[in-house]
Write a protein that holds these residues in place. Structure first.
Motif, short mmCIF file in Angstrom:
data_model
loop_
_atom_site.label_atom_id
_atom_site.label_comp_id
_atom_site.label_asym_id
_atom_site.label_seq_id
_atom_site.Cartn_x
_atom_site.Cartn_y
_atom_site.Cartn_z
N ARG A 1 0.83 -1.20 0.00
CA ARG A 1 0.00 0.00 0.00
C ARG A 1 0.87 1.26 0.00
NH1 ARG A 1 -5.36 -1.17 0.94
NH2 ARG A 1 -5.75 1.07 1.03
N THR A 2 0.34 2.32 -0.56
CA THR A 2 1.01 3.62 -0.57
C THR A 2 0.17 4.61 0.22
OG1 THR A 2 -0.08 4.17 -2.66
CG2 THR A 2 2.14 3.20 -2.78
N PRO A 3 0.74 5.72 0.68
CA PRO A 3 -0.02 6.70 1.45
C PRO A 3 -1.18 7.29 0.66
CG PRO A 3 2.33 7.09 1.68
CD PRO A 3 2.18 6.08 0.59
N LYS A 4 -2.24 7.62 1.38
CA LYS A 4 -3.43 8.15 0.70
C LYS A 4 -3.24 9.59 0.24
CE LYS A 4 -5.82 9.61 4.96
NZ LYS A 4 -7.04 9.44 5.80
N ARG A 5 -2.38 10.37 0.93
CA ARG A 5 -2.10 11.75 0.52
C ARG A 5 -0.59 11.94 0.58
NH1 ARG A 5 -6.80 15.88 2.07
NH2 ARG A 5 -5.23 17.31 1.25
N PRO A 6 0.15 11.45 -0.41
CA PRO A 6 1.61 11.45 -0.35
C PRO A 6 2.26 12.81 -0.55
CG PRO A 6 0.88 10.60 -2.46
CD PRO A 6 -0.35 10.78 -1.62
N ARG A 7 1.49 13.77 -1.01
CA ARG A 7 2.04 15.12 -1.27
C ARG A 7 1.16 16.17 -0.59
NH1 ARG A 7 2.09 12.11 -5.61
NH2 ARG A 7 0.02 12.87 -6.23
N LEU A 8 1.75 17.32 -0.33
CA LEU A 8 0.97 18.44 0.20
C LEU A 8 -0.04 18.89 -0.84
CD1 LEU A 8 3.77 20.59 1.89
CD2 LEU A 8 1.91 19.39 3.07
N THR A 9 -1.30 18.88 -0.46
CA THR A 9 -2.38 19.37 -1.31
C THR A 9 -3.33 20.19 -0.44
OG1 THR A 9 -3.63 17.33 -0.94
CG2 THR A 9 -2.28 17.45 -2.93
N PRO A 10 -4.11 21.08 -1.03
CA PRO A 10 -5.03 21.89 -0.24
C PRO A 10 -6.06 21.03 0.49
CG PRO A 10 -4.80 22.78 -2.47
CD PRO A 10 -4.15 21.44 -2.47
N VAL A 11 -6.32 21.38 1.73
CA VAL A 11 -7.38 20.69 2.47
C VAL A 11 -8.72 20.96 1.82
CG1 VAL A 11 -8.60 20.58 4.69
CG2 VAL A 11 -6.09 20.73 4.64
N LEU A 12 -8.91 22.17 1.35
CA LEU A 12 -10.14 22.57 0.69
C LEU A 12 -9.98 22.47 -0.82
CD1 LEU A 12 -11.08 25.72 2.79
CD2 LEU A 12 -11.60 23.33 3.25
N ASP A 13 -10.82 21.69 -1.46
CA ASP A 13 -10.76 21.61 -2.93
C ASP A 13 -11.02 22.98 -3.54
OD1 ASP A 13 -12.43 18.42 -2.88
OD2 ASP A 13 -10.29 18.89 -2.84
N ASP A 14 -11.94 23.71 -2.92
CA ASP A 14 -12.27 25.06 -3.34
C ASP A 14 -11.92 26.00 -2.20
OD1 ASP A 14 -13.34 27.47 -4.03
OD2 ASP A 14 -15.41 26.79 -4.24
N PRO A 15 -10.86 26.82 -2.33
CA PRO A 15 -10.43 27.68 -1.23
C PRO A 15 -11.54 28.59 -0.71
CG PRO A 15 -8.77 27.66 -2.96
CD PRO A 15 -9.99 26.96 -3.51
N GLY A 16 -12.60 28.81 -1.49
CA GLY A 16 -13.68 29.65 -1.02
C GLY A 16 -14.67 28.91 -0.14
N ARG A 17 -14.51 27.57 -0.05
CA ARG A 17 -15.42 26.76 0.76
C ARG A 17 -14.83 26.52 2.13
NH1 ARG A 17 -15.63 21.54 2.19
NH2 ARG A 17 -13.84 21.03 0.89
N SER A 18 -15.62 26.72 3.16
CA SER A 18 -15.15 26.47 4.53
C SER A 18 -15.50 25.05 4.93
CB SER A 18 -15.81 27.45 5.51
OG SER A 18 -15.41 28.76 5.23
N PRO A 19 -14.58 24.35 5.62
CA PRO A 19 -14.90 23.00 6.10
C PRO A 19 -15.97 23.07 7.17
CG PRO A 19 -12.83 23.74 7.03
CD PRO A 19 -13.24 24.79 6.03
N VAL A 20 -16.77 22.04 7.26
CA VAL A 20 -17.83 22.00 8.26
C VAL A 20 -17.38 21.11 9.41
CG1 VAL A 20 -20.22 21.33 8.70
CG2 VAL A 20 -19.59 22.33 6.50
N ASP A 21 -17.41 21.64 10.61
CA ASP A 21 -17.04 20.89 11.80
C ASP A 21 -18.29 20.29 12.41
OD1 ASP A 21 -16.06 19.85 14.10
OD2 ASP A 21 -15.23 21.71 14.91
N THR A 22 -18.43 18.96 12.28
CA THR A 22 -19.64 18.30 12.74
C THR A 22 -19.39 17.50 14.01
OG1 THR A 22 -19.16 16.39 11.35
CG2 THR A 22 -20.52 18.11 10.39
N SER A 23 -18.33 17.79 14.73
CA SER A 23 -17.96 16.96 15.87
C SER A 23 -19.05 16.86 16.92
CB SER A 23 -16.67 17.49 16.50
OG SER A 23 -16.82 18.82 16.90
N ALA A 24 -19.67 17.99 17.28
CA ALA A 24 -20.68 17.96 18.34
C ALA A 24 -21.87 17.10 17.94
CB ALA A 24 -21.12 19.38 18.66
N GLY A 25 -22.32 17.26 16.69
CA GLY A 25 -23.44 16.47 16.22
C GLY A 25 -23.12 14.99 16.18
N LEU A 26 -21.89 14.65 15.77
CA LEU A 26 -21.47 13.26 15.71
C LEU A 26 -21.47 12.65 17.10
CD1 LEU A 26 -20.38 10.87 14.13
CD2 LEU A 26 -18.09 11.80 14.45
N ARG A 27 -20.96 13.38 18.08
CA ARG A 27 -20.93 12.84 19.43
C ARG A 27 -22.34 12.60 19.95
NH1 ARG A 27 -16.44 16.36 19.97
NH2 ARG A 27 -17.67 18.02 20.90
#
Length: 277
Positions: free
Chosen positions: A242-268
């Motif tokens: 197996r090889t790493p799933k993200r072997p290179r630095l890439t943006p966390v956001l596919d679209d820099p204008g989109r904010s990630p959604v933090d769903t931790s509280a709902g998941l818990r």
């Protein structure tokens, strides 16, 4: 706290096994942490070099140089659990950990490591590993003190002695468990909106009857323990080829204008309400 280049090293825990994701097969605590970091820096670049089954020696040989080449300012590197459940000599593991952590310290990056949960509370054969687990956790505390690393103390987290925090194989965290690890790392890093309650136990459920617990543990042994023992006897690993799933630095956001959604509280809340075992 804001970072620009985040690189994760490790094994199945950091790869994210037990936390399904349609894009990379598994998400995991490091990906969840990257999403949180991107809330304050949408331009965050992230690589995840972790591969299931890797020992500390293999991480040192296969992951360290690629990580350094990316010039990260944040590195997560909780290592050693496969050495605990395998046949590694813990003195040799200490030497490999020191070699890795000494180099990571010299980069000047913020480095996050962790202790490991108390598997004697969740795995029927867990006491077999207790001595090596405690030795590894002592090493992690030692290195955190020596090199000024950020330490996430998973061993002292009550939630991680609850089977709802674990996938059916009990070796990998469930989505809830990965979320709590990400919560703990966020708190240890002092991220905005993080909470000291990340380790809090779930709502207490009625204790299953003894016969049910025995049947559950027997089913676990047949489904998960036996295949693991066969692979070990054959000298094989889930990470072979197996090889790493993200072997290179890439943006966390596919679209820099989109904010990630933090769903931790709902998941818990969802997992606590379901009472999943």
């Amino acid at each position: 706290m804001q970072f620009s280049r985040f690189v994760a090293l490790g094994d199945s825990q950091t790869e994210g096994m037990g936390d399904p994701d349609p894009r990379y097969e598994y998400r995991g605590w490091a990906d969840r942490l990257a999403d949180r970091l991107a809330l304050s820096n949408p331009d965050l670049q992230y690589a995840n070099l972790a591969v299931r089954g890797k020992t500390t020696r293999q991480a040192r040989e296969e992951q360290l140089a690629p990580a350094l080449s990316m010039d990260p300012d944040l590195i997560t590197a909780p290592l050693g659990m496969n050495d605990v459940i395998g046949s590694s000599d813990m003195a040799a593991v200490h030497g490999d950990l020191d070699a890795v952590y000494r180099v990571l310290h010299a980069t000047g990056a913020t480095v996050v490591i962790s202790t490991y949960p108390d598997v004697t509370r969740t795995i029927p054969m867990g006491r077999r590993f207790e001595g090596k687990l405690l030795a590894l956790n002592a090493m992690m505390r030692e290195f955190a003190d020596e090199y000024g690393f950020v330490l996430v103390d998973l061993y002292s987290a009550p939630v991680l002695t609850d089977l709802r925090a674990w996938a059916p194989d009990r070796l990998h965290a469930s989505p809830l468990g990965h979320e709590r690890f990400a919560d703990g790392a966020a708190f240890a890093l002092g991220l905005e909106h993080s909470s000291a309650d990340w380790a809090a136990p779930l709502e207490v459920l009625a204790e299953p009857r003894r016969l049910y617990r025995h049947a559950r543990d027997t089913r676990w042994a047949v489904q998960y323990l036996t295949p693991w023992m066969i692979r070990r006897m054959r000298g094989r690993s889930l990470g072979d080829g197996r090889t790493p799933k993200r072997p290179r630095l890439t943006p966390v956001l596919d679209d820099p204008g989109r904010s990630p959604v933090d769903t931790s509280a709902g998941l818990r809340r969802t997992n606590a309400a379901r009472g999943d075992q």
